[in-house]
Design a protein around this motif. Structure first.
Motif, PDB file in Angstrom:
ATOM      1  N   CYS A 106       0.829  -1.218   0.000  1.00  0.00           N
ATOM      2  CA  CYS A 106       0.000   0.000   0.000  1.00  0.00           C
ATOM      3  C   CYS A 106       0.858   1.260   0.000  1.00  0.00           C
ATOM      4  O   CYS A 106       0.395   2.329  -0.406  1.00  0.00           O
ATOM      5  N   ALA A 107       2.122   1.142   0.455  1.00  0.00           N
ATOM      6  CA  ALA A 107       2.974   2.333   0.495  1.00  0.00           C
ATOM      7  C   ALA A 107       4.442   1.943   0.360  1.00  0.00           C
ATOM      8  O   ALA A 107       4.836   0.860   0.786  1.00  0.00           O
ATOM      9  N   LEU A 108       5.188   2.863  -0.242  1.00  0.00           N
ATOM     10  CA  LEU A 108       6.606   2.597  -0.522  1.00  0.00           C
ATOM     11  C   LEU A 108       7.431   3.776  -0.029  1.00  0.00           C
ATOM     12  O   LEU A 108       7.125   4.924  -0.353  1.00  0.00           O
ATOM     13  N   VAL A 109       8.444   3.476   0.767  1.00  0.00           N
ATOM     14  CA  VAL A 109       9.400   4.502   1.205  1.00  0.00           C
ATOM     15  C   VAL A 109      10.687   4.225   0.444  1.00  0.00           C
ATOM     16  O   VAL A 109      11.192   3.109   0.497  1.00  0.00           O
ATOM     17  N   SER A 110      11.161   5.216  -0.333  1.00  0.00           N
ATOM     18  CA  SER A 110      12.363   4.968  -1.133  1.00  0.00           C
ATOM     19  C   SER A 110      13.381   6.093  -0.951  1.00  0.00           C
ATOM     20  O   SER A 110      12.994   7.260  -0.805  1.00  0.00           O
ATOM     21  N   GLU A 111      14.655   5.731  -1.017  1.00  0.00           N
ATOM     22  CA  GLU A 111      15.707   6.748  -0.943  1.00  0.00           C
ATOM     23  C   GLU A 111      15.514   7.798  -2.029  1.00  0.00           C
ATOM     24  O   GLU A 111      15.823   8.974  -1.862  1.00  0.00           O
ATOM     25  N   GLU A 112      14.965   7.372  -3.162  1.00  0.00           N
ATOM     26  CA  GLU A 112      14.865   8.270  -4.317  1.00  0.00           C
ATOM     27  C   GLU A 112      13.536   9.029  -4.376  1.00  0.00           C
ATOM     28  O   GLU A 112      13.254   9.721  -5.358  1.00  0.00           O
ATOM     29  N   SER A 113      12.682   8.866  -3.357  1.00  0.00           N
ATOM     30  CA  SER A 113      11.420   9.632  -3.332  1.00  0.00           C
ATOM     31  C   SER A 113      11.374  10.464  -2.047  1.00  0.00           C
ATOM     32  O   SER A 113      11.556   9.924  -0.958  1.00  0.00           O
ATOM     33  N   ASP A 114      11.144  11.783  -2.204  1.00  0.00           N
ATOM     34  CA  ASP A 114      11.157  12.667  -1.037  1.00  0.00           C
ATOM     35  C   ASP A 114      10.153  12.214   0.018  1.00  0.00           C
ATOM     36  O   ASP A 114      10.487  12.081   1.188  1.00  0.00           O
ATOM     37  N   SER A 115       8.903  11.950  -0.396  1.00  0.00           N
ATOM     38  CA  SER A 115       7.924  11.470   0.592  1.00  0.00           C
ATOM     39  C   SER A 115       7.509  10.049   0.216  1.00  0.00           C
ATOM     40  O   SER A 115       7.885   9.553  -0.843  1.00  0.00           O
ATOM     41  N   PHE A 116       6.713   9.420   1.061  1.00  0.00           N
ATOM     42  CA  PHE A 116       6.364   8.023   0.743  1.00  0.00           C
ATOM     43  C   PHE A 116       5.392   7.992  -0.433  1.00  0.00           C
ATOM     44  O   PHE A 116       4.651   8.944  -0.678  1.00  0.00           O
ATOM     45  N   VAL A 117       5.440   6.921  -1.180  1.00  0.00           N
ATOM     46  CA  VAL A 117       4.562   6.761  -2.343  1.00  0.00           C
ATOM     47  C   VAL A 117       3.334   5.979  -1.889  1.00  0.00           C
ATOM     48  O   VAL A 117       3.455   4.842  -1.420  1.00  0.00           O
ATOM     49  N   ASP A 118       2.169   6.627  -1.986  1.00  0.00           N
ATOM     50  CA  ASP A 118       0.923   5.977  -1.580  1.00  0.00           C
ATOM     51  C   ASP A 118       0.384   5.215  -2.789  1.00  0.00           C
ATOM     52  O   ASP A 118       0.039   5.820  -3.797  1.00  0.00           O
TER      53      ASP A 118
END
Ligand code: FBP
Ligand code: MG
Ligand code: MG
Length: 340
Positions: A106-118
């Protein structure tokens, strides 16, 4: 039969219940070990398969990096202020796409994304990922990696993602692993039942069990630290490094966390990225670099701290939070902490 919720918080090393012969395909290994998960509904297995699939695509790009236009930077920086390399961005797209498609995440936290991807779906899992680790080594053909952590969301599926879903302690991981794109490509992971390593056979396009029930020697003779920053290390760190030299330990530092960690896990050793003048909180990121390797280290009989406390017990305050990192053979990590 009681199914064990073997999160990262129970540092027991219950190895995989079903012994698998060397050479077992990853798919079969996942299937045969699925019943170990408390939530054995196949979702976590699917996530592991999705990560394996995306890593095969990234591996293909990495292997021909010099031939295709994926060398160099894209001109933008990530939250950490690092220049994003083309392969950082490409790997981020590949893993995000594969995990989004599956529908379990449901959600992704990535070094390359400033905020989490919903990913706005009914998924019950949250993934934290360093899509490409060791970016400074991409263009010079030195081993690089991918690091991932899997958490179960805390708030009800289908409702808006909450802070508690994203900022979870490492102790709440239900699975973690890394991919090492080296002389061979390996996927190493744990679900809290020991650590297993799989080597990729590009001719068959499949990962096969090559390193069952990996154990990190309690002691070793390798220390890994970037001594280029030694002038700004604290006295206890300097004293420990001097101790390693007095012991005539071997210094090995690749500059790709995954590769340094993997070598030390196989041979016995300690990797240290302490606080420095440039990075007073350390350089490495708690949520998508250190938590996964700390879970694997403990499951393999090793240890991981920030110099004071167990990495897995740290409650993150922000997505890209940094931490000092001491990881590797148990007695060496203990020794490194004994100088403070
Ligand atoms: O160049 P330094 O300061 O020694 O830092 C090297 C460390 O930084 C990292 O490259 C950080 O990871 P990323 O490449 O994913 O940003 C680690 O892999 C590595 O251990
Ligand atoms: Mg990294
Ligand atoms: Mg990275």
């Amino acid at each position: 039969m009681q199914r064990s919720i073997n999160k990262a918080n129970t540092p027991s090393i219950e190895t995989s219940r079903i012994a698998q012969p060397i050479g077992s395909p990853l798919d079969r290994f996942i299937k045969n070990n699925q019943d170990q998960f408390a939530y054995a509904s196949g979702e976590l297995s699917q996530i592991l398969r999705d990560i394996a699939l995306a890593s095969k695509v990234v591996n293909r790009e990495v292997n021909k990096a010099g031939l295709i236009d994926i060398m160099g930077a894209v001109g933008s920086q990530n939250m950490a202020g690092d220049d994003q390399q083309k392969l950082d961005v490409l790997a981020n797209i590949r893993f995000t796409r594969a995990l989004a498609k599956g529908g379990e995440v449901c959600a992704l936290v990535s070094e390359e994304s400033d905020s989490f991807v919903d990913l706005s779906n009914e998924g019950k899992y949250v993934i934290a990922i360093d899509p490409l680790d060791g970016s400074s080594n991409i263009d010079v053909n030195v081993s690089i990696g991918t690091i991932f952590s899997v958490y179960r969301r805390k708030s009800p599926a289908g409702t808006p993602i909450q802070q508690e879903d994203i900022l979870q302690r490492g102790a709440d991981q239900v699975a973690a692993g890394y991919v090492l794109y080296g002389s061979s490509t390996m996927l190493v992971y744990t679900t809290g039942h020991g650590v297993n390593g799989f080597t990729y056979d590009p001719t068959l396009g499949e990962y096969f069990l090559s390193h069952p029930n990996m154990h990190m020697p309690e002691d070793g003779r390798i220390y890994s630290v970037n001594e280029g920053s030694a002038n700004s290390f604290s006295k206890p760190v300097k004293d420990y490094i001097q101790y390693c030299k007095d012991q005539k330990y071997t210094a090995r530092y690749i500059g790709s966390l995954v590769a340094d960690f993997h070598r030390n896990m196989l041979k016995g050793g300690v990797y240290i990225y302490p606080a420095t003048a440039k990075d007073p909180d350390g350089k490495l990121r708690l949520i998508y670099e250190c938590n996964a390797l700390a879970f694997i280290a403990e499951q393999a009989g090793g240890k991981a701290t920030n110099g004071q406390m167990r990495i897995l017990d740290i409650t993150p305050g922000t997505l890209h939070q940094r931490t000092a990192f001491y990881v590797g053979s148990k007695n060496m990590v203990d020794k490194s902490g004994s100088f403070s």
